[in-house]
Scaffold this motif. Sequence first.
Motif: not given
Length: 665
Positions: A491-515
């Motif tokens: 982690e850095f400054e309280g933010k965890p480092l996450r590999n984008v290859d992680d199957a359990g990645l908790d991603l931000p919600e897509k915006d309405a236009e993208a959805r």
Amino acid sequence: MTEETNATEPNATEPMEYRTEVKQLLDILAHSLYTDREIFLRELISNASDALHRVQFEMLTNPDVVDADAELAIRIELDAEARTLMIADSGIGMNRDELIENLGTIAHSGAKNFLQNARENQATVEEIIGQFGVGFYSVFMVAHEVRVRTRSFRTEDQGWEWRSQGDSQFTLQPLEKASRGTEIFIQLKEDAEEFASAWRIEQIVQRHSDYVSFPIVLIGDAPDTEDVENAKDADGEARAPEPKTLNRQTALWRQRPGGVEADEYNEFYRQLTLDRDDPLVHVHMVADAPVNVRAILYIPTQRERGRMGMAREHGLRLYSRKILIQERNQDLLPDYYRFVDGVVDSDDLPLNVSREMVQSNPVMRQLQRALANRIARELKNLAQNDAEKYTAFWREFGVFLKEGIAMDLTGQDSLRELLRFQSSTRGDDWISLNDYVAAMAADQEAIYYVLGEDVKAAARSPHLEYFRAQKLEVLYLVDPIDGFMVSSLREFEGKPLRNVDDAGLDLPEKDAEARATEEDAQNDSALDDAQFTQLVEKFTATLGERVRGIRASRQLVSSPCRLVSPEDSFDRDLQRILRMTEEGYEAPTKLLELNRKHPLIVNLGRMIGRDVDELLVTATIEQLFSNAQLLDGQPANPVDMVDRIQTLMEAAVASKVPPESKDAA
């Protein structure tokens, strides 16, 4: 060289026995064949320098000393024909009791055990001297006999002569000596006659004692010239040799930083390293607390500095009061700073510091902390004040700092802010973790990174598609050490480092236009649930245990599939380094995610259950899996791929042939 006559009768000579530990030490030094015998001269010059410093201090408050007007200097006299060497100083001197205490005893616990180990393991001279702090005894590596003639600075003390042949005893005898200080007469062994030559003495002094504060004056036994006629006076007699000062005395690192020019630092660097280029950075450090330290440290411009510049081991030259202790001390800095060159000098260190003492000596530990902290601080200043220069440093030496993050948990705090990365949004520019966090969106909870073989491979990773679509920055980690680094840097400054290859990645919600865009695409062209289920079953039957499972992807945009690590795969960041280092390495099985709206997946799904070429379907599935392996950095069988690619090419070409051409065929 001249000798003074004794003031007493021969029966005034006192024979005395060495203590047991001294006998053992002398036996090792006198009868072992060491290659670093020149150290004896360094030790004697150091003792002379200490004696001069002590009398200099004494005279600040006490004018009543013997020979108060004597020049403070060290004199070396040679006689090659007689095979003798004398080292004299006008220092504090010794009386009878001090002679016995300083030259007749060793007070050190465990001496007997250490000496036994030295015999069995052929310990180096420096290790023996460092363990005992008895540099004077190293003279018996080269001496058949040693005579020490000395007189204390105290006016009431008389002179004394100490004599020994390095056997079981020494003798003491009163001496009529008018001058203050100590003279050490050495009768050299036959195999040590080189130490009676002027060139050899000059070489040793310049290597080990060039920065001693007092002049070291050499008086040879013959002029140092090949022109014999010019070496004679008007009457044809050989001229007495001119005294020659061997040392430069003023150490650059002992000067005030503001008084040293940039050219002087660069010239000293070139002398020290044999590098033809100027250093990238120099650090002149002067401090008295918490530890006394005078140091000049250099960061070179390049890792590889040519044939001569990097041909030796790393490490700093370690001095004590301007006396060279170790040519290459590798313990003064953490190993990840091994690219740093330079000199370190401390008045708080004993002259003799062996590798065994480094770990236990509190002064050494304080030096280590002070030097490492200063380098980190200078690098931070460089990064803030000259980004271009710091980028040049990072390209050459960044991998070493990553090693520090991976290997030194206690030093991580000083290194994190120094890290730099390329990323998915910044092209060729480099970014720090501080800058990354500052640019994060309010709802972004993690720092994202992708591992790759190089920047080009990382940039083409299918794992990035969602992040590009959502304008989320992803750091490129492309050095082999990066897997180890992120395993430690969680982690850095309280933010965890996450590999984008992680199957359990908790991603931000897509915006309405993208959805909305995604839903329209799925409604228009995506496989329905029944078709997708059939396709998954076909993939499962074809790939078997080579995958942990098959599922629809929530992140893929333009790629047909990708491999992701299961949530319980804790060593995924280390896979690249394991693949490079482990013999017989087998890649772990991963999850295969399918992009159910990609044209290739859609068409393949619609072929299942129809009257189609089963070989073509199987070849396509196998090739998709191999493509995903390659993009994931895993090896794929090229022979099998050639056959599959040919099958797929034949099918593609055949599908484009007009019907009338097929009938004609």
